[in-house]
Design a protein around this motif. Structure first.
Motif, PDB file in Angstrom:
ATOM      1  N   SER A  17       0.849  -1.182   0.000  1.00  0.00           N
ATOM      2  CA  SER A  17       0.000   0.000   0.000  1.00  0.00           C
ATOM      3  C   SER A  17       0.883   1.229   0.000  1.00  0.00           C
ATOM      4  O   SER A  17       2.043   1.175   0.416  1.00  0.00           O
ATOM      5  CB  SER A  17      -0.894   0.011   1.241  1.00  0.00           C
ATOM      6  N   ARG A  18       0.334   2.326  -0.445  1.00  0.00           N
ATOM      7  CA  ARG A  18       1.037   3.608  -0.411  1.00  0.00           C
ATOM      8  C   ARG A  18       0.294   4.504   0.564  1.00  0.00           C
ATOM      9  O   ARG A  18      -0.934   4.588   0.502  1.00  0.00           O
ATOM     10  CB  ARG A  18       1.058   4.259  -1.795  1.00  0.00           C
ATOM     11  N   PRO A  19       0.976   5.173   1.468  1.00  0.00           N
ATOM     12  CA  PRO A  19       0.273   6.046   2.416  1.00  0.00           C
ATOM     13  C   PRO A  19      -0.598   7.060   1.681  1.00  0.00           C
ATOM     14  O   PRO A  19      -0.173   7.658   0.687  1.00  0.00           O
ATOM     15  CB  PRO A  19       1.400   6.738   3.175  1.00  0.00           C
ATOM     16  N   ALA A  20      -1.810   7.243   2.159  1.00  0.00           N
ATOM     17  CA  ALA A  20      -2.746   8.164   1.499  1.00  0.00           C
ATOM     18  C   ALA A  20      -2.167   9.568   1.398  1.00  0.00           C
ATOM     19  O   ALA A  20      -2.416  10.273   0.425  1.00  0.00           O
ATOM     20  CB  ALA A  20      -4.073   8.177   2.254  1.00  0.00           C
ATOM     21  N   LEU A  62     -15.009  15.050  -1.187  1.00  0.00           N
ATOM     22  CA  LEU A  62     -14.043  14.838  -0.099  1.00  0.00           C
ATOM     23  C   LEU A  62     -13.882  16.092   0.751  1.00  0.00           C
ATOM     24  O   LEU A  62     -13.778  16.003   1.984  1.00  0.00           O
ATOM     25  CB  LEU A  62     -12.705  14.380  -0.674  1.00  0.00           C
ATOM     26  N   LEU A  63     -13.875  17.247   0.123  1.00  0.00           N
ATOM     27  CA  LEU A  63     -13.788  18.501   0.892  1.00  0.00           C
ATOM     28  C   LEU A  63     -15.039  18.695   1.750  1.00  0.00           C
ATOM     29  O   LEU A  63     -14.947  19.132   2.901  1.00  0.00           O
ATOM     30  CB  LEU A  63     -13.575  19.688  -0.048  1.00  0.00           C
ATOM     31  N   ARG A  64     -16.203  18.355   1.210  1.00  0.00           N
ATOM     32  CA  ARG A  64     -17.443  18.424   1.991  1.00  0.00           C
ATOM     33  C   ARG A  64     -17.369  17.473   3.179  1.00  0.00           C
ATOM     34  O   ARG A  64     -17.767  17.825   4.302  1.00  0.00           O
ATOM     35  CB  ARG A  64     -18.642  18.078   1.098  1.00  0.00           C
ATOM     36  N   PHE A  90      -9.844  13.229   4.434  1.00  0.00           N
ATOM     37  CA  PHE A  90     -10.664  13.644   3.295  1.00  0.00           C
ATOM     38  C   PHE A  90     -10.074  14.866   2.596  1.00  0.00           C
ATOM     39  O   PHE A  90      -9.993  14.908   1.375  1.00  0.00           O
ATOM     40  CB  PHE A  90     -12.085  13.954   3.746  1.00  0.00           C
ATOM     41  N   ALA A  91      -9.673  15.870   3.376  1.00  0.00           N
ATOM     42  CA  ALA A  91      -9.222  17.150   2.803  1.00  0.00           C
ATOM     43  C   ALA A  91      -7.974  16.991   1.941  1.00  0.00           C
ATOM     44  O   ALA A  91      -7.804  17.715   0.966  1.00  0.00           O
ATOM     45  CB  ALA A  91      -8.970  18.163   3.916  1.00  0.00           C
ATOM     46  N   ALA A  96     -11.313   8.852  -3.427  1.00  0.00           N
ATOM     47  CA  ALA A  96     -11.417   7.721  -2.505  1.00  0.00           C
ATOM     48  C   ALA A  96     -12.689   6.955  -2.851  1.00  0.00           C
ATOM     49  O   ALA A  96     -13.668   7.541  -3.329  1.00  0.00           O
ATOM     50  CB  ALA A  96     -11.450   8.181  -1.051  1.00  0.00           C
ATOM     51  N   VAL A  97     -12.648   5.668  -2.597  1.00  0.00           N
ATOM     52  CA  VAL A  97     -13.822   4.829  -2.808  1.00  0.00           C
ATOM     53  C   VAL A  97     -14.201   4.241  -1.456  1.00  0.00           C
ATOM     54  O   VAL A  97     -13.402   3.531  -0.839  1.00  0.00           O
ATOM     55  CB  VAL A  97     -13.547   3.692  -3.821  1.00  0.00           C
TER      56      VAL A  97
END
Length: 192
Positions: A17-20, A62-64, A90-91, A96-97
């Motif tokens: 995995s790659r860090p978000a 995502l911003l919301r 999110f910000a 994202a799923v």
């Protein structure tokens, strides 16, 4: 005789995995994402129940959600650092799923098997994104475990919950690999 697939095995032996927080644009288009979602849905699913669904979250959504997480965390009286950590998930994201666990009422397939199927979808989605050349990470957090947040911000039904948030994008760097399990220490062989 088995018919090995060395390329697939090499992928599984080296996948990471790659860090978000290191994922940025570009992100998969809707067209790019469809085969990834299709691959993710090819999991064990006893009874063909499809006890999961996808919510694809693009940048404005995502911003919301980041704002909603800040509000909900404050309502819950959480410490500001914990609120912000959840909001930044999110910000800072561009795509994202959400894999949503959708319980199916049946006596044939126990709830735990439906839950495990949703977890398999998360891993399948993560691996399909990685195999497609994207960076990807499977995250959760306090916000996606909070029913009120999920119902208000994501529109989930009262009996649904988030199995995982799979962040997908272009990785900006490759962090060092983490230590992996000692397979001999966690494996028991039973011959009789």
């Amino acid at each position: 005789m088995p018919a090995p697939n060395p390329a697939a095995m090499e992928f599984f032996l080296t996948r990471r995995s790659r860090p978000a927080k290191i994922l940025t644009t570009p992100v998969p288009t809707r067209e790019d994402l469809m085969p990834i979602l299709t691959a993710a849905a090819r999991v064990p699913d006893h009874g063909k129940l499809e006890p999961w669904r996808f919510i694809v979250l693009e940048r404005s959504a995502l911003l919301r959600l980041a704002d909603a997480a800040r509000r909900r965390g404050a309502e819950m009286g959480m410490e500001p650092e914990r609120i912000e950590k959840g909001a930044l998930q999110f910000a800072d994201a561009h795509l994202a799923v959400a894999v949503v666990k959708v319980p199916r009422d049946t006596v044939k397939v126990p709830e735990i098997e439906q839950t495990l199927s949703a977890g398999a979808v998360c891993l399948g989605l993560l691996n399909a994104a990685l195999a497609s050349g994207w960076g990807a990470s499977w995250l959760t957090g306090w916000h996606v475990h909070d029913a009120a947040f999920c119902q208000e911000a994501l529109g989930l039904a009262a009996d649904e919950w988030v199995a995982g948030m799979i962040h997908i994008g272009t990785e900006t760097n490759t962090p060092p690999d983490r230590p992996r399990p000692d397979i001999a220490a966690i494996t028991e062989w039973v011959a009789a």
